[in-house]
Structures are given as structure tokens and as C-alpha cells.
Design an enzyme around this catalytic site. Structure first.
Site, PDB file in Angstrom:
ATOM      1  CE  LYS A  83       5.494  -3.548   8.997  1.00  0.00           C
ATOM      2  NZ  LYS A  83       4.340  -4.396   9.295  1.00  0.00           N
TER       3      LYS A  83
HETATM    4  O1  G3P Z   1       2.314  -5.890  11.163  1.00  0.00           O
HETATM    5  C1  G3P Z   1       3.228  -5.937  12.206  1.00  0.00           C
HETATM    6  C2  G3P Z   1       2.675  -6.369  13.524  1.00  0.00           C
HETATM    7  O2  G3P Z   1       1.668  -5.492  13.909  1.00  0.00           O
HETATM    8  C3  G3P Z   1       2.303  -7.839  13.612  1.00  0.00           C
HETATM    9  O3  G3P Z   1       1.528  -8.114  14.728  1.00  0.00           O
HETATM   10  O4  G3P Z   1      -0.053  -9.615  15.845  1.00  0.00           O
HETATM   11  O5  G3P Z   1       1.541 -10.591  14.175  1.00  0.00           O
HETATM   12  O6  G3P Z   1       2.352  -9.789  16.396  1.00  0.00           O
HETATM   13  P1  G3P Z   1       1.336  -9.616  15.324  1.00  0.00           P
END
Ligand code: G3P
Length: 215
Positions: A83
């Protein structure tokens, strides 16, 4: 549409894999830090549980450092996907990794032009953060729709992962728009089972059978 689990918690992953609905995992530094465990150890355990891509994020902000971290992570398991944030050095690293056969998931994507750059650089996956866009009043699913359309227009092989999913409706919208993957937190996955008529139906069948079974 494939469903990935957005977590670094091995218990959640084990449970969801047993349900037979999960084909990959995405992590990020926040999710890994939450577990309070060794990063590489956690990744190895996740790769033993899931037969599919497992995204692990690099922290360096320039290409050389990213490549060093990425190669180390990729050595842990063939299913590891790196990533990388959508910044110029990141795209340099994505390109170099693609030449080495290491797949990248370009992350922190909040616009279609950013996604286009990721596809051009040779990313295997791109992750628009739907929820975080909604949080600031930008329409996350509109950006998702643009990205899917642009990739289709030019047949980019880059797969779109709808990320930062907050609720089952986001999953529904991602599937309607034709996202290849939605990566969902465990709580949202569990919520997807829920419908009051299912609960009511089960309760009614159980009660009726109680009445009838003695006959
Ligand atoms: O892992 C990437 C993404 O899905 C993070 O989500 O909930 O931290 O905005 P959030």
C-alpha cells in the site's frame, strides 16, 4: 464484487473467512497500531488465514525508502500487496515494484485524477476513501463512479477497491457502480447480515415449530 476485510485483527479475519465471504484483507498503519503487535508477525498470521491479497502499507515518503520497505514486506508472503500513498515518490515506487512483479495498492485516493495517475504508474489496485470524502461533504460515491468509468474507458487493469466504508449502504453503492472490491470493517460486514424481517422470521418459525412438533 469481492469483499476484503479492512482490519489487522486476526480473530475478526478468522471469523469472516469461516463465513466464506472474504477474499482479501487491507490494513493501514492505524489498524496495525490498534492491535499493539509486531507488524510482520501479524501480516504472516493474516496471510496464513486468507488465500488472497493482503495489503500492507509503507511509511517512507520517498521512493527509495518505500522500495526498501516494500521488498521486505513482499518477502513475507506472495500474497502481500504494498500500500503506497498517491504522491510523486509513491508512483515512482509503484512503477519500480510493478517491474519486479510486486503488486501495489495506491491509497489515500480522494479524486479521479489521482486514480488515473495510479493506473498509469502500473498499480494493481487503487483505493478511493469513500467514507472520508463523505465526512467532509464531498460525494465519495461520485468519485468512485468516475474512477470506474475512466478505467473502463481505457481498459486499465487496475482494480478499484472501495475503501473507508462506513455502512452497508456504501457496500451496496460500490456494487451497483461495479467496483471490483469493497474493503469493509468487520462491524460493517456483520451489519450486512442484519434485517429485522430475518430476525422476526426466525423467531416465528421457531415458535410455530414448537407448537407443531408434538403433533
Ligand atoms: O484502510 C483504508 C481505509 O479503508 C480506512 O478507512 O475508516 O479509516 O476512513 P477509515
Amino acid at each position: 464484487m469481492e469483499i476484503f476485510l479492512d482490519t489487522a485483527n486476526v480473530d475478526e479475519i478468522r471469523e469472516a473467512v469461516e463465513w466464506g465471504v472474504v477474499s482479501g484483507v487491507t490494513t493501514n498503519p492505524t489498524l496495525v497500531a490498534k492491535e499493539g503487535r509486531n507488524f510482520h508477525q501479524v501480516l504472516k498470521e493474516i496471510c496464513n488465514l486468507v488465500r488472497g491479497p493482503v495489503s500492507a502499507e509503507v511509511l517512507s515518503l520517498e521512493a527509495e525508502g518505500m522500495l526498501q520497505e516494500a521488498r521486505e514486506l513482499a518477502r513475507l508472503d506472495p500474497n502481500i500487496v504494498i500500500k503506497i500513498p498517491v504522491i510523486p515518490g509513491g508512483m515512482k515506487a509503484v512503477r519500480a515494484l510493478a517491474r519486479e512483479g510486486i503488486r501495489a495498492n495506491v491509497t489515500l485516493v480522494f479524486s479521479a485524477p489521482q486514480a488515473l495517475l495510479a493506473a498509469r504508474a502500473g498499480a494493481a489496485f487503487v483505493s478511493p476513501f469513500i467514507g472520508r470524502m463523505d465526512d467532509i461533504g464531498q460525494e465519495g460515491t461520485a468519485v468512485l463512479e468516475d474512477i470506474i468509468k475512466i478505467f473502463r474507458n481505457y481498459q486499465y487493469p487496475t482494480k478499484v477497491i472501495a475503501a473507508s466504508i462506513r455502512h452497508p449502504r456504501h457496500v451496496l453503492e460500490a456494487a451497483r457502480l461495479g467496483a471490483a472490491i469493497a474493503t469493509v470493517p468487520f462491524a460493517v460486514l456483520a451489519q450486512m447480515f442484519k434485517h429485522p424481517l430475518t430476525d422476526l422470521g426466525i423467531a416465528r418459525f421457531q415458535a410455530d415449530w414448537e407448537k407443531a412438533k408434538g403433533i
